[in-house]
Design a protein around this motif. Sequence first.
Motif, PDB file in Angstrom:
ATOM      1  N   THR A 351       0.830  -1.204   0.000  1.00  0.00           N
ATOM      2  CA  THR A 351       0.000   0.000   0.000  1.00  0.00           C
ATOM      3  C   THR A 351       0.866   1.256   0.000  1.00  0.00           C
ATOM      4  O   THR A 351       0.559   2.243  -0.677  1.00  0.00           O
ATOM      5  CB  THR A 351      -0.917  -0.003   1.235  1.00  0.00           C
ATOM      6  N   LEU A 352       1.956   1.234   0.758  1.00  0.00           N
ATOM      7  CA  LEU A 352       2.853   2.380   0.788  1.00  0.00           C
ATOM      8  C   LEU A 352       3.446   2.657  -0.593  1.00  0.00           C
ATOM      9  O   LEU A 352       3.553   3.816  -1.019  1.00  0.00           O
ATOM     10  CB  LEU A 352       3.976   2.115   1.798  1.00  0.00           C
ATOM     11  N   LYS A 353       3.793   1.615  -1.319  1.00  0.00           N
ATOM     12  CA  LYS A 353       4.341   1.800  -2.664  1.00  0.00           C
ATOM     13  C   LYS A 353       3.305   2.393  -3.601  1.00  0.00           C
ATOM     14  O   LYS A 353       3.617   3.291  -4.405  1.00  0.00           O
ATOM     15  CB  LYS A 353       4.842   0.456  -3.195  1.00  0.00           C
ATOM     16  N   ASP A 354       2.050   1.943  -3.509  1.00  0.00           N
ATOM     17  CA  ASP A 354       0.990   2.518  -4.346  1.00  0.00           C
ATOM     18  C   ASP A 354       0.767   4.000  -4.024  1.00  0.00           C
ATOM     19  O   ASP A 354       0.529   4.810  -4.931  1.00  0.00           O
ATOM     20  CB  ASP A 354      -0.309   1.729  -4.150  1.00  0.00           C
ATOM     21  N   MET A 355       0.829   4.348  -2.763  1.00  0.00           N
ATOM     22  CA  MET A 355       0.654   5.750  -2.380  1.00  0.00           C
ATOM     23  C   MET A 355       1.760   6.619  -2.960  1.00  0.00           C
ATOM     24  O   MET A 355       1.523   7.751  -3.428  1.00  0.00           O
ATOM     25  CB  MET A 355       0.613   5.869  -0.851  1.00  0.00           C
ATOM     26  N   HIS A 356       2.993   6.128  -2.949  1.00  0.00           N
ATOM     27  CA  HIS A 356       4.101   6.876  -3.528  1.00  0.00           C
ATOM     28  C   HIS A 356       3.903   7.087  -5.023  1.00  0.00           C
ATOM     29  O   HIS A 356       4.179   8.178  -5.550  1.00  0.00           O
ATOM     30  CB  HIS A 356       5.422   6.146  -3.268  1.00  0.00           C
ATOM     31  N   VAL A 357       3.441   6.062  -5.715  1.00  0.00           N
ATOM     32  CA  VAL A 357       3.236   6.180  -7.163  1.00  0.00           C
ATOM     33  C   VAL A 357       2.152   7.204  -7.466  1.00  0.00           C
ATOM     34  O   VAL A 357       2.278   8.020  -8.388  1.00  0.00           O
ATOM     35  CB  VAL A 357       2.886   4.798  -7.760  1.00  0.00           C
ATOM     36  N   ILE A 358       1.072   7.223  -6.684  1.00  0.00           N
ATOM     37  CA  ILE A 358      -0.025   8.161  -6.929  1.00  0.00           C
ATOM     38  C   ILE A 358       0.431   9.597  -6.696  1.00  0.00           C
ATOM     39  O   ILE A 358       0.151  10.494  -7.503  1.00  0.00           O
ATOM     40  CB  ILE A 358      -1.223   7.797  -6.031  1.00  0.00           C
ATOM     41  N   VAL A 359       1.123   9.845  -5.594  1.00  0.00           N
ATOM     42  CA  VAL A 359       1.583  11.210  -5.311  1.00  0.00           C
ATOM     43  C   VAL A 359       2.572  11.675  -6.374  1.00  0.00           C
ATOM     44  O   VAL A 359       2.522  12.834  -6.840  1.00  0.00           O
ATOM     45  CB  VAL A 359       2.216  11.267  -3.908  1.00  0.00           C
ATOM     46  N   ASP A 360       3.457  10.785  -6.810  1.00  0.00           N
ATOM     47  CA  ASP A 360       4.421  11.157  -7.842  1.00  0.00           C
ATOM     48  C   ASP A 360       3.719  11.483  -9.154  1.00  0.00           C
ATOM     49  O   ASP A 360       4.120  12.412  -9.875  1.00  0.00           O
ATOM     50  CB  ASP A 360       5.414  10.014  -8.031  1.00  0.00           C
ATOM     51  N   THR A 361       2.664  10.765  -9.470  1.00  0.00           N
ATOM     52  CA  THR A 361       1.922  11.032 -10.700  1.00  0.00           C
ATOM     53  C   THR A 361       1.187  12.358 -10.631  1.00  0.00           C
ATOM     54  O   THR A 361       1.169  13.126 -11.600  1.00  0.00           O
ATOM     55  CB  THR A 361       0.930   9.889 -10.972  1.00  0.00           C
ATOM     56  N   LEU A 362       0.582  12.659  -9.480  1.00  0.00           N
ATOM     57  CA  LEU A 362      -0.182  13.898  -9.344  1.00  0.00           C
ATOM     58  C   LEU A 362       0.718  15.135  -9.323  1.00  0.00           C
ATOM     59  O   LEU A 362       0.284  16.218  -9.725  1.00  0.00           O
ATOM     60  CB  LEU A 362      -1.023  13.854  -8.066  1.00  0.00           C
ATOM     61  N   MET A 363       1.945  15.000  -8.862  1.00  0.00           N
ATOM     62  CA  MET A 363       2.837  16.154  -8.727  1.00  0.00           C
ATOM     63  C   MET A 363       3.937  16.183  -9.791  1.00  0.00           C
ATOM     64  O   MET A 363       4.942  16.866  -9.619  1.00  0.00           O
ATOM     65  CB  MET A 363       3.492  16.132  -7.339  1.00  0.00           C
ATOM     66  N   THR A 364       3.719  15.493 -10.895  1.00  0.00           N
ATOM     67  CA  THR A 364       4.772  15.374 -11.905  1.00  0.00           C
ATOM     68  C   THR A 364       5.190  16.724 -12.460  1.00  0.00           C
ATOM     69  O   THR A 364       6.390  17.004 -12.626  1.00  0.00           O
ATOM     70  CB  THR A 364       4.302  14.459 -13.049  1.00  0.00           C
ATOM     71  N   HIS A 365       4.248  17.594 -12.740  1.00  0.00           N
ATOM     72  CA  HIS A 365       4.534  18.868 -13.390  1.00  0.00           C
ATOM     73  C   HIS A 365       4.769  20.002 -12.387  1.00  0.00           C
ATOM     74  O   HIS A 365       4.813  21.168 -12.785  1.00  0.00           O
ATOM     75  CB  HIS A 365       3.380  19.245 -14.322  1.00  0.00           C
ATOM     76  N   SER A 366       4.914  19.691 -11.128  1.00  0.00           N
ATOM     77  CA  SER A 366       5.108  20.723 -10.109  1.00  0.00           C
ATOM     78  C   SER A 366       6.587  21.043  -9.942  1.00  0.00           C
ATOM     79  O   SER A 366       7.463  20.170 -10.068  1.00  0.00           O
ATOM     80  CB  SER A 366       4.525  20.261  -8.774  1.00  0.00           C
ATOM     81  N   HIS A 367       6.871  22.316  -9.653  1.00  0.00           N
ATOM     82  CA  HIS A 367       8.235  22.738  -9.347  1.00  0.00           C
ATOM     83  C   HIS A 367       8.546  22.624  -7.852  1.00  0.00           C
ATOM     84  O   HIS A 367       9.694  22.851  -7.448  1.00  0.00           O
ATOM     85  CB  HIS A 367       8.452  24.178  -9.787  1.00  0.00           C
ATOM     86  N   LEU A 368       7.555  22.301  -7.049  1.00  0.00           N
ATOM     87  CA  LEU A 368       7.785  22.123  -5.621  1.00  0.00           C
ATOM     88  C   LEU A 368       8.674  20.894  -5.400  1.00  0.00           C
ATOM     89  O   LEU A 368       8.546  19.881  -6.105  1.00  0.00           O
ATOM     90  CB  LEU A 368       6.455  21.959  -4.876  1.00  0.00           C
ATOM     91  N   LYS A 369       9.545  20.970  -4.414  1.00  0.00           N
ATOM     92  CA  LYS A 369      10.485  19.881  -4.142  1.00  0.00           C
ATOM     93  C   LYS A 369       9.782  18.834  -3.287  1.00  0.00           C
ATOM     94  O   LYS A 369       9.855  18.843  -2.064  1.00  0.00           O
ATOM     95  CB  LYS A 369      11.723  20.438  -3.439  1.00  0.00           C
ATOM     96  N   TYR A 370       9.115  17.919  -3.978  1.00  0.00           N
ATOM     97  CA  TYR A 370       8.240  16.973  -3.280  1.00  0.00           C
ATOM     98  C   TYR A 370       8.856  15.586  -3.131  1.00  0.00           C
ATOM     99  O   TYR A 370       8.192  14.674  -2.608  1.00  0.00           O
ATOM    100  CB  TYR A 370       6.899  16.851  -4.019  1.00  0.00           C
ATOM    101  N   LYS A 371      10.099  15.387  -3.536  1.00  0.00           N
ATOM    102  CA  LYS A 371      10.706  14.067  -3.374  1.00  0.00           C
ATOM    103  C   LYS A 371      12.214  14.189  -3.198  1.00  0.00           C
ATOM    104  O   LYS A 371      12.823  15.197  -3.561  1.00  0.00           O
ATOM    105  CB  LYS A 371      10.383  13.166  -4.566  1.00  0.00           C
ATOM    106  N   GLY A 372      12.761  13.130  -2.580  1.00  0.00           N
ATOM    107  CA  GLY A 372      14.205  13.038  -2.441  1.00  0.00           C
ATOM    108  C   GLY A 372      14.788  13.589  -1.157  1.00  0.00           C
ATOM    109  O   GLY A 372      15.999  13.500  -0.953  1.00  0.00           O
ATOM    110  N   THR A 373      13.971  14.151  -0.250  1.00  0.00           N
ATOM    111  CA  THR A 373      14.531  14.738   0.973  1.00  0.00           C
ATOM    112  C   THR A 373      13.983  14.113   2.253  1.00  0.00           C
ATOM    113  O   THR A 373      14.479  14.407   3.330  1.00  0.00           O
ATOM    114  CB  THR A 373      14.255  16.255   1.017  1.00  0.00           C
TER     115      THR A 373
END
Length: 487
Positions: A351-373
């Motif tokens: 379930t955690l992996k599915d949640m990560h995939v969904i958030v990454d898909t929804l924020m693909t075009h964002s300039h906000l630093k939403y991953k890697g930290t």
Amino acid sequence: MSESGHSQPGMYGPGRRRRRRRDRDPGPPGQNLSGPSRDREFVPRERQCCEHMLFQSKPSAPVSGTPMEKPVMLIKPREEGGKSGVTPDAAPPASGTGVTKLEREGQRPTQPVYQIQNRGMGSAASSGAVDPVIGQTKLLPPEKMKHSIKLVDDQMSWCDSAMEYLRDQTDMLVVGVLGLQGTGKSTIMSLLSANTPEEDQRMYVFRAQTQEIKERGGNQSSGIDFYITQERVIFLDTQPVLSPSILDHLINNDRKLPPEYNLPHTYVEMQSLQIAAFLFTVCHVVIVVQDWFTDINLYRFLQTAEMLKPSTPSASHESTGSSGSEDGSEYYPHIIFLQNKASREEFCPRTLKDMHVIVDTLMTHSHLKYKGTLSMLDSNIFPGLERDYLGTEVNLFLLPMMESEGDEALARAGSGTTPLFSLLPGYRGHPSFSSLVAKLRSQVLAMSRNQLSHTILTEKNWFHYAARIWDGVKKSSALSEYSRLLS
């Protein structure tokens, strides 16, 4: 024989020696210039007076060819608070009239060396050295806040009360929060800043919803609340975005809307966008709190606020500039998606992996630093999972329900029956709430503190910078045009 065997008092006697020392006349041609009389020629006038007094208290020197011994001076430097240059420890002269007369006339018998050095320091201080009073003030520990204060009130007006808690230093971290109503934003910010889960919630620095407010569906926070810790971390708690209780309050209390807004729901949405755009400009970290996964409208709201975010002020009037960020001259903060009140099933690795995939898909075009930290795998919450289990790990963190709320839920689920092994803790499927909050806090405080503007800001400079950004957000032409399109 009498003329050569006896010295004349007027020529070689003590009186003549004293007159020659005061008038600084040269001695006889045969006198040794390296003797005591040569040393006495450079004695300051104040010291000459004291030697003169001590000389009068002694008998006249015998007439001989040997030079007179130099008197021992027992005068000490003057204390700062006293007026006399002679301390009580000094041996008083035989005739006290001379010292008393000097003190009465306002003169000091000697000039202490440290005062001469202080005069040199005074000239250096006048040329730009730090004032000792200011230096001592800077060394004092910062004042500890006991509760949060208003940065922006419920009328969306800027408040200056936070200025007294800020200092002239640049090592700071600014953390803001966004979320829908009732998701636990104030509780999370209190636990990250100054409180522990074991404390009474009524003592939290950010006031959480009371039971009465929960029952009538109201909101506790309004505007933006400010709190700064002893570690110089600034926390900004905000009112709920897109709040139905704020809309209900506007409608039922017939509150006057600003002239640029025609409908109450437009005003509520624009308030939320102004707060989000403000946080995206003045914060290093923005935490988005949600209590269920997931609301698509919340992600649309975040992207709209990012689009309407004011531009980073430039150090010059040129359109180009380097801010140290990877997106040119525009600044974007780190954003963390916090899943609060998560259930046991949501802690399942799949379930955690599915949640990560969904958030990454929804924020693909964002300039906000939403991953890697931020990483849950680095917190050792899932010890059996490798780092490459999550292809692109976004800044997503899960928090379960607090122990008290979780125990009540278990009691309701069990219908009040006593478990078989009442002395053993029940399996929850995740670590305790307290340990997870501690792991989240350590990762949030370890976030990189990128430069907010083109100049390095101190805490006080940040406050003035934030006030200017808030004024610009309220007068933004982009937000006004967006509001016109909503009407």
